[in-house]
Enzyme design. Structure first.
Site, short mmCIF file in Angstrom:
data_model
loop_
_atom_site.label_atom_id
_atom_site.label_comp_id
_atom_site.label_asym_id
_atom_site.label_seq_id
_atom_site.Cartn_x
_atom_site.Cartn_y
_atom_site.Cartn_z
N SER A 153 7.77 9.22 20.24
CA SER A 153 7.82 7.92 19.63
C SER A 153 9.04 7.57 19.07
O SER A 153 10.15 7.53 20.09
CB SER A 153 6.67 7.83 18.29
OG SER A 153 6.39 6.74 17.96
N ASP A 178 5.08 9.47 24.86
CA ASP A 178 4.25 8.40 24.39
C ASP A 178 5.07 7.24 23.78
O ASP A 178 4.90 6.78 22.54
CB ASP A 178 2.99 8.64 23.54
CG ASP A 178 1.97 7.69 23.87
OD1 ASP A 178 1.57 7.44 24.94
OD2 ASP A 178 1.28 7.18 23.05
N HIS A 304 -1.89 8.61 20.48
CA HIS A 304 -0.63 8.67 20.39
C HIS A 304 0.02 9.89 20.40
O HIS A 304 1.08 10.13 20.62
CB HIS A 304 -0.27 7.48 19.45
CG HIS A 304 1.24 7.39 19.05
ND1 HIS A 304 1.98 6.99 20.19
CD2 HIS A 304 1.98 7.37 18.24
CE1 HIS A 304 3.06 6.92 19.82
NE2 HIS A 304 3.25 7.16 18.54
#
EC number: 3.1.1.89
Length: 341
Positions: A153, A178, A304
């Site tokens: 992220s 991700d 996630h």
């Protein structure tokens, strides 16, 4: 009493649905010790800030690689901590014959890092912190092994920035988990709503772990037992609140992800993108993938926090990526005449 590393390497990495009753019982009886960093790393580092320790320190965890191995530098995302990668590290260690080392760092305003001002969360500042910490460790331990940058992220955006700018010597690969510019920018519109619906405190660590599992933030309870405690701080009344105030980072959200896809594709190293679904890709990365500019791995059974949900799969992908990106050493030609100096 902490888990033995052998126990962890045997039981840590299945999805919760695949865990035996014995594994679940072992886990539940040892939830507190699961979050001990000593189970996953050899050393805990306190790294002085770029201006010295006067403006705070960076917290990190380190396991050194063997001389012919590589160092994976692991950077977590917003609101998380360096312990987010702990579920991956023992699997990496046991499957690499100890050749792979890893350095996991707490971001500014996260975990046990104390850098000031905590309000400065720009991508440039975070990338400077990251570069400084990695360079400090390289000098301190005289490391010349190849480095692979691995970020989840926001951590992926930091790694892509540093790879594109070539700020870290000996970098040989970039792995982003991700996060994609297009979908990240779209999701920012919902972030404040998500944060407003999130609990502001928990009565206990176990309540926080249960919330993460119930809401599918983390889909692996064992990983949650390892990672969630480092996200919280205990108040005088005994309750636990978030270590990081994500609301205060909102002025920087656009800055974090703008231009990410281009930086990723232009990084002069091997590149791998790991996502939870094809819907995560934006136009730039879709075209880049069709042109063979990077390795794409899709793990649809995850959320996630891909690396927490399926740490064994992530460790396997990282090790294969390392092997594929090692320099090719060709043997000398048979019968070649040596050159006289």
């Amino acid at each position: 009493m902490a888990f033995r590393k052998e126990e962890l390497s045997q039981t840590l990495y299945e999805n919760e649905s695949e865990q035996s009753s014995e594994t679940k019982e072992l886990m539940l009886n040892n939830e507190e010790s699961l979050s001990d960093w000593r189970n996953y790393f050899d050393e805990k580092l306190t790294i002085p800030g770029e201006s010295g320790a006067l403006n705070g320190t960076i917290n990190g965890y380190l396991t050194l690689p063997q001389p012919d191995g590589c160092l994976l530098v692991l950077q977590h995302g917003a609101g998380s901590s360096a312990m987010s990668f702990a579920p991956v590290t023992q699997e990496l260690l046991s499957n690499s014959d100890n050749k792979v080392g890893f350095l996991a760092l707490d971001l500014r305003a996260h975990g046990e890092t104390t850098l000031e001002p905590e309000s400065d969360m720009s991508l440039e500042t975070l990338s400077k912190d990251f570069t400084h910490a990695v360079s400090y460790v390289q000098r301190m331990f005289e490391l010349d092994e190849k480095i692979i940058l691995v970020g989840h992220s926001l951590g992926g955006a930091i790694c892509a920035y540093c790879a594109f700018q070539k700020t870290i010597p000996n970098t040989s690969g970039l792995v982003v988990i991700d996060v994609v510019e297009g979908t990240a920018m779209e999701a920012l519109g919902f972030m404040k709503t998500y944060l407003s619906n999130r609990p502001t405190s928990f009565k206990s660590i176990d309540d926080a772990i249960s919330w993460h599992i119930k809401t599918l933030v983390t889909r692996n309870r064992l990983s949650a037992c390892i990672t969630v405690p480092s996200l919280l701080v205990q108040q005088e009344d005994g309750t636990f609140v978030w270590r990081t105030d994500l609301y205060k980072t909102s002025p920087y959200w656009m800055d974090w992800f703008k231009g990410l896809s281009d930086k990723f594709l232009r990084a002069p190293y091997g590149r791998m993108l790991i996502v939870a679904g094809t819907d995560r890709l934006d136009k730039t990365l879709t075209i880049g993938q069709m042109q063979g500019k990077y390795q794409l791995e899709i793990l649809p059974e995850t959320g996630h926090f891909v690396h927490e949900d399926v740490p064994a799969k992530i460790s396997s992908l990282l090790l294969n990526f390392w092997h594929r990106n090692q320099p090719l050493v060709l043997p000398p030609k048979v019968g070649a005449t040596p050159v006289l100096q």
